[in-house]
Design a protein around this motif. Structure first.
Motif, PDB file in Angstrom:
ATOM      1  N   UNK A  49      38.254  45.559  44.460  1.00 36.45           N
ATOM      2  CA  UNK A  49      37.757  44.321  43.844  1.00 36.45           C
ATOM      3  C   UNK A  49      38.733  43.165  44.000  1.00 36.45           C
ATOM      4  N   UNK A  50      40.007  43.482  44.173  1.00 35.52           N
ATOM      5  CA  UNK A  50      40.991  42.420  44.362  1.00 35.52           C
ATOM      6  C   UNK A  50      40.688  41.596  45.604  1.00 35.52           C
ATOM      7  N   UNK A  51      40.057  42.236  46.564  1.00 38.59           N
ATOM      8  CA  UNK A  51      39.787  41.561  47.834  1.00 38.59           C
ATOM      9  C   UNK A  51      38.430  40.877  47.869  1.00 38.59           C
ATOM     10  N   UNK A  52      37.671  41.057  46.825  1.00 41.38           N
ATOM     11  CA  UNK A  52      36.340  40.474  46.831  1.00 41.38           C
ATOM     12  C   UNK A  52      36.404  39.014  46.420  1.00 41.38           C
ATOM     13  N   UNK A  53      35.763  38.191  47.239  1.00 43.59           N
ATOM     14  CA  UNK A  53      35.870  36.752  47.030  1.00 43.59           C
ATOM     15  C   UNK A  53      34.985  36.272  45.883  1.00 43.59           C
ATOM     16  N   UNK A  54      33.921  37.016  45.610  1.00 44.74           N
ATOM     17  CA  UNK A  54      32.985  36.552  44.591  1.00 44.74           C
ATOM     18  C   UNK A  54      33.257  37.213  43.251  1.00 44.74           C
ATOM     19  N   UNK A  55      33.861  36.463  42.341  1.00 41.61           N
ATOM     20  CA  UNK A  55      34.117  37.036  41.028  1.00 41.61           C
ATOM     21  C   UNK A  55      32.815  37.241  40.259  1.00 41.61           C
ATOM     22  N   UNK A  56      32.795  38.268  39.451  1.00 39.19           N
ATOM     23  CA  UNK A  56      31.625  38.491  38.614  1.00 39.19           C
ATOM     24  C   UNK A  56      31.539  37.369  37.586  1.00 39.19           C
ATOM     25  N   UNK A  57      30.329  37.060  37.172  1.00 43.18           N
ATOM     26  CA  UNK A  57      30.194  36.055  36.110  1.00 43.18           C
ATOM     27  C   UNK A  57      30.922  36.533  34.854  1.00 43.18           C
ATOM     28  N   UNK A  58      31.420  35.588  34.063  1.00 41.11           N
ATOM     29  CA  UNK A  58      32.144  35.976  32.852  1.00 41.11           C
ATOM     30  C   UNK A  58      31.306  36.904  31.976  1.00 41.11           C
ATOM     31  N   UNK A  59      31.930  37.907  31.414  1.00 39.88           N
ATOM     32  CA  UNK A  59      31.204  38.799  30.529  1.00 39.88           C
ATOM     33  C   UNK A  59      30.625  39.997  31.234  1.00 39.88           C
TER      34      UNK A  59
END
Ligand SMILES: [Zn+2]
Length: 112
Positions: free
Chosen positions: A83-93
């Motif tokens: 997940x550190x390499x994934x550019x798209x962060x999950x929406x907050x929460x």
């Protein structure tokens, strides 16, 4: 009347590694305790990312090492590292991606 019980502090996992047992006040043991302190006060997703990040820092064998220090599942740590390499962060929460992966990753609670 200000008793400071450590009730509100979540259970901190104790690292069972040989270094921590041999030298509980050594630099390695202090580092492992610090890691577990961070892990204990983060939510599920941050925990994965922190563990994944540290596993990467430790390099070869990092996931195994972090799994032993923190008591977290190896899959969880490996997922965090990805997940550190994934550019798209999950929406907050949001802690997990909807329907991601063949089977859900189990988070082992340190206190169990
Ligand atoms: Zn240790």
């Amino acid at each position: 009347m200000s008793e400071t019980h450590e009730k509100d502090i979540p259970t901190i996992h104790r690292c069972p590694c040989p270094e921590c047992r041999r030298e509980p006040d050594g630099a390695v043991a202090r580092e492992h305790r610090a890691i577990n302190r961070i892990v204990a006060c983060t939510d599920e997703r941050s925990r994965r990312l922190v563990a994944g990040f540290l596993a990467r820092l430790y390099g070869h064998g990092g996931i195994t090492l972090l799994a032993r220090i923190t008591g977290l599942d190896r899959n969880t740590i490996a997922q965090g590292r990805r997940e550190l390499d994934q550019a798209d962060p999950l929406p907050p929460g949001r802690v997990r991606r909807p329907g991601g992966g063949p089977k859900p990753v189990e988070i082992r609670r340190p206190e169990s």
